[in-house]
Design a protein around this motif. Structure first.
Motif, PDB file in Angstrom:
ATOM      1  N   ILE A  85       0.850  -1.183   0.000  1.00  0.00           N
ATOM      2  CA  ILE A  85       0.000   0.000   0.000  1.00  0.00           C
ATOM      3  C   ILE A  85       0.888   1.236   0.000  1.00  0.00           C
ATOM      4  CG2 ILE A  85      -1.739   1.318   1.260  1.00  0.00           C
ATOM      5  CD1 ILE A  85      -2.724  -1.348   2.406  1.00  0.00           C
ATOM      6  N   PHE A  86       0.690   2.088  -1.008  1.00  0.00           N
ATOM      7  CA  PHE A  86       1.451   3.318  -1.163  1.00  0.00           C
ATOM      8  C   PHE A  86       0.498   4.503  -1.229  1.00  0.00           C
ATOM      9  CE2 PHE A  86       4.394   0.536  -3.729  1.00  0.00           C
ATOM     10  CZ  PHE A  86       5.480   0.635  -2.892  1.00  0.00           C
ATOM     11  N   LYS A  87       0.976   5.668  -0.821  1.00  0.00           N
ATOM     12  CA  LYS A  87       0.279   6.909  -1.154  1.00  0.00           C
ATOM     13  C   LYS A  87       0.793   7.296  -2.530  1.00  0.00           C
ATOM     14  CE  LYS A  87      -0.998  11.467   0.396  1.00  0.00           C
ATOM     15  NZ  LYS A  87      -0.820  12.504   1.426  1.00  0.00           N
ATOM     16  N   VAL A  88      -0.120   7.461  -3.476  1.00  0.00           N
ATOM     17  CA  VAL A  88       0.266   7.710  -4.857  1.00  0.00           C
ATOM     18  C   VAL A  88      -0.564   8.841  -5.443  1.00  0.00           C
ATOM     19  CG1 VAL A  88       0.874   5.274  -5.226  1.00  0.00           C
ATOM     20  CG2 VAL A  88      -1.403   6.085  -5.878  1.00  0.00           C
ATOM     21  N   THR A  89      -0.050   9.402  -6.519  1.00  0.00           N
ATOM     22  CA  THR A  89      -0.859  10.250  -7.385  1.00  0.00           C
ATOM     23  C   THR A  89      -0.936   9.551  -8.721  1.00  0.00           C
ATOM     24  OG1 THR A  89      -0.228  12.301  -6.277  1.00  0.00           O
ATOM     25  CG2 THR A  89      -1.086  12.496  -8.513  1.00  0.00           C
ATOM     26  N   GLN A  90      -2.158   9.263  -9.146  1.00  0.00           N
ATOM     27  CA  GLN A  90      -2.402   8.639 -10.444  1.00  0.00           C
ATOM     28  C   GLN A  90      -2.708   9.746 -11.437  1.00  0.00           C
ATOM     29  OE1 GLN A  90      -2.475   5.191 -11.286  1.00  0.00           O
ATOM     30  NE2 GLN A  90      -2.551   6.020 -13.352  1.00  0.00           N
TER      31      GLN A  90
END
Length: 127
Positions: A85-90
């Protein structure tokens, strides 16, 4: 190095890691437009359709490929994958955008990302 992955963990970090998240503007409205250009993914000749930038992983990637793995397919080869689980910007290209006008919509969230590993080295984040 193939077009979908990276031969070295440093390549993975260069192309997909943005930690801490780059501050573009107070509203962050243009984050994806700027990041895609800075990383060479939006040019006068082409616009990459989608890209995930990871904000919550340490620069030391050694732990990404530890723990239980599942087999996954990347191209025609089999690799070990790890769900993390990552904090991402898609970033997703707007449907009517064409080079050189590559415009993106971005959403930042926490999500499971499949990390493709060779041995204990992360080589690709499946998007």
């Amino acid at each position: 190095m193939d077009q979908l992955g990276f031969s070295e963990p440093q390549d993975l970090l260069h192309h997909q890691l943005d930690r801490p998240k780059t501050k573009i503007s107070a509203k962050h409205k243009y984050y994806c437009d700027v990041m895609m250009k800075v990383r060479g993914l939006a040019t006068d000749k082409s616009c990459k359709k989608t890209k995930t930038f990871v904000h919550s992983v340490s620069p030391n990637t050694g732990g990404l490929c530890e723990g239980p793995a599942v087999r996954c397919v990347k191209m025609s080869d089999f690799y070990n994958c790890h769900l993390i689980i990552f904090k991402v910007t898609q970033c997703n290209l707007y449907p009517d955008a064409v080079p050189p006008h590559c415009y993106y919509k971005g959403i930042t969230l926490w999500r499971d990302v499949s990390v493709v590993c060779v041995g204990k080295h992360p080589i690709h984040l499946n998007e």
